[in-house]
Design a protein around this motif. Sequence first.
Motif, PDB file in Angstrom:
ATOM      1  N   GLU A 169      -1.511   1.863  -8.525  1.00 20.12           N
ATOM      2  CA  GLU A 169      -2.664   2.501  -7.875  1.00 20.12           C
ATOM      3  C   GLU A 169      -2.605   4.023  -8.023  1.00 20.12           C
ATOM      4  O   GLU A 169      -1.535   4.637  -7.971  1.00 20.12           O
ATOM      5  CB  GLU A 169      -2.685   2.128  -6.391  1.00 20.12           C
ATOM      6  CG  GLU A 169      -3.906   2.641  -5.651  1.00 20.12           C
ATOM      7  CD  GLU A 169      -3.953   2.178  -4.202  1.00 20.12           C
ATOM      8  OE1 GLU A 169      -4.933   2.495  -3.507  1.00 20.12           O
ATOM      9  OE2 GLU A 169      -2.994   1.499  -3.765  1.00 20.12           O
ATOM     10  N   SER A 200       0.858  -1.178   0.000  1.00 19.31           N
ATOM     11  CA  SER A 200       0.000   0.000   0.000  1.00 19.31           C
ATOM     12  C   SER A 200       0.898   1.233   0.000  1.00 19.31           C
ATOM     13  O   SER A 200       1.651   1.434   0.952  1.00 19.31           O
ATOM     14  CB  SER A 200      -0.915   0.015   1.229  1.00 19.31           C
ATOM     15  OG  SER A 200      -1.704   1.196   1.252  1.00 19.31           O
ATOM     16  N   PRO A 201       0.869   1.991  -1.110  1.00 18.84           N
ATOM     17  CA  PRO A 201       0.051   1.856  -2.313  1.00 18.84           C
ATOM     18  C   PRO A 201       0.374   0.578  -3.090  1.00 18.84           C
ATOM     19  O   PRO A 201       1.502   0.100  -3.053  1.00 18.84           O
ATOM     20  CB  PRO A 201       0.421   3.097  -3.134  1.00 18.84           C
ATOM     21  CG  PRO A 201       1.079   4.038  -2.172  1.00 18.84           C
ATOM     22  CD  PRO A 201       1.743   3.185  -1.165  1.00 18.84           C
TER      23      PRO A 201
END
Length: 206
Positions: A40, A35-36
């Motif tokens: 994304e 994440s990310p």
Amino acid sequence: MSPVRRFAAGAVLAAVAILATAAPATAHDQLLESSPAEGERLDAPPGSVTMTFSGELLVLDESTAGAVVLVVDADGEDWATGDVEVRGRNVTAALTPDMPEGGYQVRWQVVSEDGHPIAGVIPFAIGDAAPLESTGSAEATASAVPDAPTASDQNADGTGGPTRILLVGGAGAALAVVVFAVLLVLRRRRAAAVPPDSGDDMAENS
């Protein structure tokens, strides 16, 4: 089956067992999620980058976790700040607040559970910009991470693994052959020490 052959067969089986158990230990860890995420597009700047791997990562010592995380923009500016935190299978790197819209790359390197460094690149974007994809070779993209394998093979790099397996298995097999040869020589010497007509002499004396 004679005792010598039974022992030799057991030694060979032991070598095969060593070879079989050595194979899983040479597999490098893999990046499972981040994440990310790769590719994304975020509406707002993230506060940190987090990554989860398939195995327990190694921490070299208290002063350095053995992990490097860079978050660079198109100009090469690094927006990661502070120390990289490694906890088990998870890696976290804090980011500078108020990152502007644009394309970025997470360039990372960690020490796999087997002691081998692995590395990769995660492109992402903030706002309407496109994720910062690699414009050159994979080697150039990961060049900011010291001694890193290329991003394209971070999950498939097995350099040294098969060689180590063959060495372990070969050593076990060689040991079995040596043991068999020594026992065979000892058996022949023991047989030679017994006179060939000893059985006939015993029959006559009886």
